[in-house]
Design an enzyme around this catalytic site. Sequence first.
Site, PDB file in Angstrom:
ATOM      1  N   SER A 198       1.051   1.916  -7.837  1.00 15.09           N
ATOM      2  CA  SER A 198       0.321   2.248  -9.078  1.00 15.09           C
ATOM      3  C   SER A 198       0.506   3.728  -9.401  1.00 15.09           C
ATOM      4  CB  SER A 198      -1.172   1.974  -8.925  1.00 15.09           C
ATOM      5  OG  SER A 198      -1.382   0.669  -8.478  1.00 15.09           O
TER       6      SER A 198
ATOM      7  N   GLY B 255       1.666   2.755  -2.689  1.00 17.77           N
ATOM      8  CA  GLY B 255       1.285   3.579  -3.837  1.00 17.77           C
ATOM      9  C   GLY B 255       2.051   3.263  -5.100  1.00 17.77           C
TER      10      GLY B 255
ATOM     11  N   ASP C 206      -1.515  10.275  -3.111  1.00 16.76           N
ATOM     12  CA  ASP C 206      -0.403   9.391  -3.450  1.00 16.76           C
ATOM     13  C   ASP C 206       0.348   9.908  -4.682  1.00 16.76           C
ATOM     14  OD1 ASP C 206      -2.743   8.922  -4.831  1.00 16.76           O
ATOM     15  OD2 ASP C 206      -2.758   6.764  -4.545  1.00 16.76           O
TER      16      ASP C 206
ATOM     17  N   GLY D 124       0.819  -1.213   0.000  1.00 18.91           N
ATOM     18  CA  GLY D 124       0.000   0.000   0.000  1.00 18.91           C
ATOM     19  C   GLY D 124       0.853   1.263   0.000  1.00 18.91           C
TER      20      GLY D 124
ATOM     21  N   ALA E  64       2.843   5.716  -8.313  1.00 12.13           N
ATOM     22  CA  ALA E  64       4.251   6.002  -8.611  1.00 12.13           C
ATOM     23  C   ALA E  64       4.565   5.611 -10.056  1.00 12.13           C
ATOM     24  CB  ALA E  64       5.158   5.250  -7.639  1.00 12.13           C
TER      25      ALA E  64
END
Length: 325
Positions: free
Chosen positions: A115, A113, A158, A111, A117
């Site tokens: 995706s 982040g 994020d 979790g 990033a």
Amino acid sequence: MKKIIVSAPGKLMLLGEHAVVYNKPCLVTAVDQRLRLTIEVLNIQEFQLDAPDVDTVNYKKQIVGIGKGNIPKGAKFVEFAIKNFLDRTPLTPFIRGIKITTKSEFSSRFGFGSSSASVVCVIKAMSELFNLNLSPKEIFDLSYKTVLDVQGAGSGFDVAAAVYGGTNYFIKGGKTIEPLTINQLPLIVGYSGVKADTVTLMSEVKEKANKYPKIIEGIYSSIEELVEFAKVKLLANDLRSFGELMNINQGYLNALGVSNNKLADMIYASRIAGAYGAKLSGAGGGDCIIAIAPEEKRISVEKAIQQAGGEVIKVKTNAKGVKIE
Ligand code: MEV
């Protein structure tokens, strides 16, 4: 063949999750575990992707088909990022196709982040490839649009962490992204071993808000107040008060229904072992907890998290935002 490597940091939500989806502020920090992305120019009209961390290897598609048809889960974020970029800036005779490879220093299950990033890395790398020199806000906007295209909802906190790095006071959609000049935080991270499904948790909270609108709105407003207060405490380096506010925030997250036994065990164990404060971080239901503790208590808090069945993940806060390697 031209080749560019970029990297972006993972993130941890410090305070304000869920309420941030409803326009309340949150505090987020970028962590020093990074996702790296390599982009190469192809002389065929293809999009190719290797993202072994999300079980996507040797994925190939005609450029004209980008964003269309059945897209496997592990390719969605990168493919939509490319689509959104190409809708803005089409390919040239010199850049007929592209190959992307991603590799993460952290598990996509934490979790942190990954995706977001990866989306931010795609937009930064494409901006470099096309000599566009997009500003951080332009990179944020295109990346946030991509995240919304794929998952339908989210605040974009994020994405902000991946673009700007550091620790930020953030309001949905980038309405405010305020960098906070603070010291390295004595943060301890415990992974629950369970991957949270952010979209499902967001919709569960939404259902609760539909059923009890006044009560849940009251919780969001209380979270807003504590985030404002915590920001002041953080800037004053008053970590004891910051920790107490984390504990209060955890109480509200519990009320929203996103905590669970495993997270609670790790959180209480951290507090008993001497942390100033501990809470879940992110959507809840799994992923990680974070604790803030005085340095002399770090080892006992880490042990307590392990005894509660968690895995300690070493991170440093305030990491650098997206950059060319
Ligand atoms: C998930 O990590 C945090 C949420 O607030 C969603 C978001 O802000 O996009 C639940």
